[in-house]
Scaffold this motif. Structure first.
Motif, PDB file in Angstrom:
ATOM      1  N   LEU A   9      38.047  48.246  36.429  1.00 41.61           N
ATOM      2  CA  LEU A   9      37.592  47.268  37.421  1.00 41.61           C
ATOM      3  C   LEU A   9      38.770  46.572  38.099  1.00 41.61           C
ATOM      4  O   LEU A   9      39.786  46.293  37.465  1.00 41.61           O
ATOM      5  CB  LEU A   9      36.711  46.211  36.752  1.00 41.61           C
ATOM      6  CG  LEU A   9      35.406  46.717  36.143  1.00 41.61           C
ATOM      7  CD1 LEU A   9      34.717  45.591  35.396  1.00 41.61           C
ATOM      8  CD2 LEU A   9      34.496  47.275  37.213  1.00 41.61           C
ATOM      9  N   HIS A  10      38.620  46.278  39.397  1.00 36.21           N
ATOM     10  CA  HIS A  10      39.639  45.518  40.133  1.00 36.21           C
ATOM     11  C   HIS A  10      39.655  44.064  39.684  1.00 36.21           C
ATOM     12  O   HIS A  10      40.693  43.410  39.734  1.00 36.21           O
ATOM     13  CB  HIS A  10      39.355  45.568  41.642  1.00 36.21           C
ATOM     14  CG  HIS A  10      39.741  46.859  42.271  1.00 36.21           C
ATOM     15  ND1 HIS A  10      40.991  47.095  42.758  1.00 36.21           N
ATOM     16  CD2 HIS A  10      39.047  48.008  42.474  1.00 36.21           C
ATOM     17  CE1 HIS A  10      41.059  48.317  43.255  1.00 36.21           C
ATOM     18  NE2 HIS A  10      39.888  48.901  43.092  1.00 36.21           N
ATOM     19  N   ALA A  11      38.501  43.538  39.314  1.00 38.12           N
ATOM     20  CA  ALA A  11      38.372  42.145  38.889  1.00 38.12           C
ATOM     21  C   ALA A  11      37.463  42.124  37.667  1.00 38.12           C
ATOM     22  O   ALA A  11      36.609  43.002  37.503  1.00 38.12           O
ATOM     23  CB  ALA A  11      37.773  41.298  40.010  1.00 38.12           C
ATOM     24  N   PRO A  12      37.610  41.112  36.817  1.00 37.44           N
ATOM     25  CA  PRO A  12      36.748  41.051  35.639  1.00 37.44           C
ATOM     26  C   PRO A  12      35.290  40.831  36.033  1.00 37.44           C
ATOM     27  O   PRO A  12      34.985  40.287  37.085  1.00 37.44           O
ATOM     28  CB  PRO A  12      37.297  39.855  34.851  1.00 37.44           C
ATOM     29  CG  PRO A  12      38.121  39.092  35.796  1.00 37.44           C
ATOM     30  CD  PRO A  12      38.551  40.010  36.873  1.00 37.44           C
ATOM     31  N   ARG A  13      34.412  41.278  35.158  1.00 30.77           N
ATOM     32  CA  ARG A  13      32.983  41.066  35.396  1.00 30.77           C
ATOM     33  C   ARG A  13      32.677  39.578  35.300  1.00 30.77           C
ATOM     34  O   ARG A  13      33.295  38.866  34.522  1.00 30.77           O
ATOM     35  CB  ARG A  13      32.144  41.811  34.357  1.00 30.77           C
ATOM     36  CG  ARG A  13      32.281  43.305  34.440  1.00 30.77           C
ATOM     37  CD  ARG A  13      31.388  43.961  33.377  1.00 30.77           C
ATOM     38  NE  ARG A  13      31.724  45.344  33.184  1.00 30.77           N
ATOM     39  CZ  ARG A  13      31.072  46.343  33.753  1.00 30.77           C
ATOM     40  NH1 ARG A  13      30.053  46.095  34.523  1.00 30.77           N
ATOM     41  NH2 ARG A  13      31.440  47.582  33.535  1.00 30.77           N
ATOM     42  N   ALA A  14      31.729  39.129  36.089  1.00 32.29           N
ATOM     43  CA  ALA A  14      31.355  37.716  36.086  1.00 32.29           C
ATOM     44  C   ALA A  14      30.310  37.458  35.000  1.00 32.29           C
ATOM     45  O   ALA A  14      29.231  36.922  35.248  1.00 32.29           O
ATOM     46  CB  ALA A  14      30.826  37.302  37.454  1.00 32.29           C
ATOM     47  N   GLU A  15      30.642  37.838  33.806  1.00 22.83           N
ATOM     48  CA  GLU A  15      29.758  37.620  32.664  1.00 22.83           C
ATOM     49  C   GLU A  15      30.611  37.536  31.410  1.00 22.83           C
ATOM     50  O   GLU A  15      31.734  38.045  31.367  1.00 22.83           O
ATOM     51  CB  GLU A  15      28.732  38.758  32.544  1.00 22.83           C
ATOM     52  CG  GLU A  15      29.360  40.114  32.405  1.00 22.83           C
ATOM     53  CD  GLU A  15      28.359  41.256  32.490  1.00 22.83           C
ATOM     54  OE1 GLU A  15      28.584  42.257  31.800  1.00 22.83           O
ATOM     55  OE2 GLU A  15      27.369  41.137  33.227  1.00 22.83           O
ATOM     56  N   GLY A  16      30.106  36.872  30.400  1.00 22.36           N
ATOM     57  CA  GLY A  16      30.832  36.751  29.141  1.00 22.36           C
ATOM     58  C   GLY A  16      32.183  36.072  29.330  1.00 22.36           C
ATOM     59  O   GLY A  16      32.322  35.091  30.067  1.00 22.36           O
ATOM     60  N   PHE A  17      33.197  36.623  28.662  1.00 20.33           N
ATOM     61  CA  PHE A  17      34.539  36.043  28.740  1.00 20.33           C
ATOM     62  C   PHE A  17      35.131  36.163  30.136  1.00 20.33           C
ATOM     63  O   PHE A  17      35.900  35.305  30.575  1.00 20.33           O
ATOM     64  CB  PHE A  17      35.453  36.730  27.712  1.00 20.33           C
ATOM     65  CG  PHE A  17      36.804  36.100  27.612  1.00 20.33           C
ATOM     66  CD1 PHE A  17      36.965  34.863  27.017  1.00 20.33           C
ATOM     67  CD2 PHE A  17      37.913  36.733  28.124  1.00 20.33           C
ATOM     68  CE1 PHE A  17      38.212  34.267  26.940  1.00 20.33           C
ATOM     69  CE2 PHE A  17      39.165  36.157  28.045  1.00 20.33           C
ATOM     70  CZ  PHE A  17      39.314  34.921  27.448  1.00 20.33           C
ATOM     71  N   GLY A  18      34.782  37.215  30.868  1.00 17.35           N
ATOM     72  CA  GLY A  18      35.288  37.413  32.223  1.00 17.35           C
ATOM     73  C   GLY A  18      34.845  36.325  33.185  1.00 17.35           C
ATOM     74  O   GLY A  18      35.466  36.105  34.226  1.00 17.35           O
ATOM     75  N   LEU A  19      33.764  35.623  32.853  1.00 15.13           N
ATOM     76  CA  LEU A  19      33.279  34.534  33.701  1.00 15.13           C
ATOM     77  C   LEU A  19      34.310  33.407  33.802  1.00 15.13           C
ATOM     78  O   LEU A  19      34.395  32.730  34.826  1.00 15.13           O
ATOM     79  CB  LEU A  19      31.952  34.006  33.149  1.00 15.13           C
ATOM     80  CG  LEU A  19      31.196  32.999  33.970  1.00 15.13           C
ATOM     81  CD1 LEU A  19      30.840  33.570  35.335  1.00 15.13           C
ATOM     82  CD2 LEU A  19      29.926  32.570  33.253  1.00 15.13           C
ATOM     83  N   TRP A  20      35.120  33.241  32.763  1.00 13.53           N
ATOM     84  CA  TRP A  20      36.157  32.202  32.794  1.00 13.53           C
ATOM     85  C   TRP A  20      37.172  32.450  33.897  1.00 13.53           C
ATOM     86  O   TRP A  20      37.756  31.506  34.431  1.00 13.53           O
ATOM     87  CB  TRP A  20      36.870  32.114  31.441  1.00 13.53           C
ATOM     88  CG  TRP A  20      36.009  31.481  30.403  1.00 13.53           C
ATOM     89  CD1 TRP A  20      35.321  32.119  29.413  1.00 13.53           C
ATOM     90  CD2 TRP A  20      35.710  30.100  30.271  1.00 13.53           C
ATOM     91  NE1 TRP A  20      34.620  31.216  28.681  1.00 13.53           N
ATOM     92  CE2 TRP A  20      34.839  29.969  29.173  1.00 13.53           C
ATOM     93  CE3 TRP A  20      36.083  28.963  30.968  1.00 13.53           C
ATOM     94  CZ2 TRP A  20      34.343  28.738  28.767  1.00 13.53           C
ATOM     95  CZ3 TRP A  20      35.590  27.738  30.558  1.00 13.53           C
ATOM     96  CH2 TRP A  20      34.734  27.629  29.467  1.00 13.53           C
ATOM     97  N   ALA A  21      37.384  33.692  34.254  1.00  9.88           N
ATOM     98  CA  ALA A  21      38.331  34.014  35.327  1.00  9.88           C
ATOM     99  C   ALA A  21      37.878  33.445  36.667  1.00  9.88           C
ATOM    100  O   ALA A  21      38.688  33.253  37.564  1.00  9.88           O
ATOM    101  CB  ALA A  21      38.506  35.527  35.442  1.00  9.88           C
ATOM    102  N   TYR A  22      36.597  33.174  36.799  1.00 12.86           N
ATOM    103  CA  TYR A  22      36.067  32.597  38.030  1.00 12.86           C
ATOM    104  C   TYR A  22      35.853  31.083  37.887  1.00 12.86           C
ATOM    105  O   TYR A  22      36.036  30.345  38.844  1.00 12.86           O
ATOM    106  CB  TYR A  22      34.737  33.271  38.399  1.00 12.86           C
ATOM    107  CG  TYR A  22      34.891  34.736  38.670  1.00 12.86           C
ATOM    108  CD1 TYR A  22      35.334  35.176  39.908  1.00 12.86           C
ATOM    109  CD2 TYR A  22      34.626  35.677  37.693  1.00 12.86           C
ATOM    110  CE1 TYR A  22      35.496  36.523  40.168  1.00 12.86           C
ATOM    111  CE2 TYR A  22      34.785  37.029  37.947  1.00 12.86           C
ATOM    112  CZ  TYR A  22      35.211  37.448  39.179  1.00 12.86           C
ATOM    113  OH  TYR A  22      35.384  38.771  39.440  1.00 12.86           O
TER     114      TYR A  22
END
Length: 145
Positions: free
Chosen positions: A83-96
């Motif tokens: 993926l180019h960017a983390p998924r907007a769910e779970g731990f990847g949601l913190w990136a947003y």
């Protein structure tokens, strides 16, 4: 005879047109990050393994395998590194959420700072002049005249 030639020509042109149209494989190759070249898409990666992976994707398309099935297989093999960017769910949601929260906190800080600066610049109100009855009487006379 003429009809047979015309039919063959139409079929050949239809086949050439469908072969000229790219399927979903080139688009998928541009969308995925390379598991072999960090920071590069699969198309940009010069690695031989990336070339082999692109050829595998193109082979799957030629065999008629649906894109979704190919994507599932790729994510099963390589995970979210594609993926180019983390998924907007779970731990990847913190990136947003973290950058958004930092932006809001910074905006609130600037607003409070500017409000305090603006109130500090206001001049203090001047106290009223002392009450002089003689001055008031003369003002009244002037206004009547």
């Amino acid at each position: 005879m003429r009809a047979a030639w015309l039919a063959a020509l139409v079929l050949w042109l239809a086949g050439a047109a469908s072969a000229a149209e790219p399927g979903w494989a080139p688009e998928l190759e541009r969308e995925l990050m390379s598991p072999y070249c960090p920071g590069r898409s699969l198309v940009e990666c010069p690695s031989q393994k990336a070339t082999d992976l692109r050829l595998w994707i193109q082979g799957q398309e030629r065999q008629g395998v649906p894109r979704e099935q190919v994507e599932q297989e790729l994510f099963r093999r390589y995970g979210d590194t594609l993926l180019h960017a983390p998924r907007a769910e779970g731990f990847g949601l913190w990136a947003y959420l973290v950058p958004a929260a930092a932006l809001l906190a910074g905006g609130a800080f600037v607003a409070v700072f500017l409000r305090r600066q603006a109130s500090a610049r206001r001049p203090a109100p001047t106290p009223p002049a002392p009450h002089d009855p003689e001055l008031e009487r003369r003002l009244e006379e002037e206004l009547r005249a």
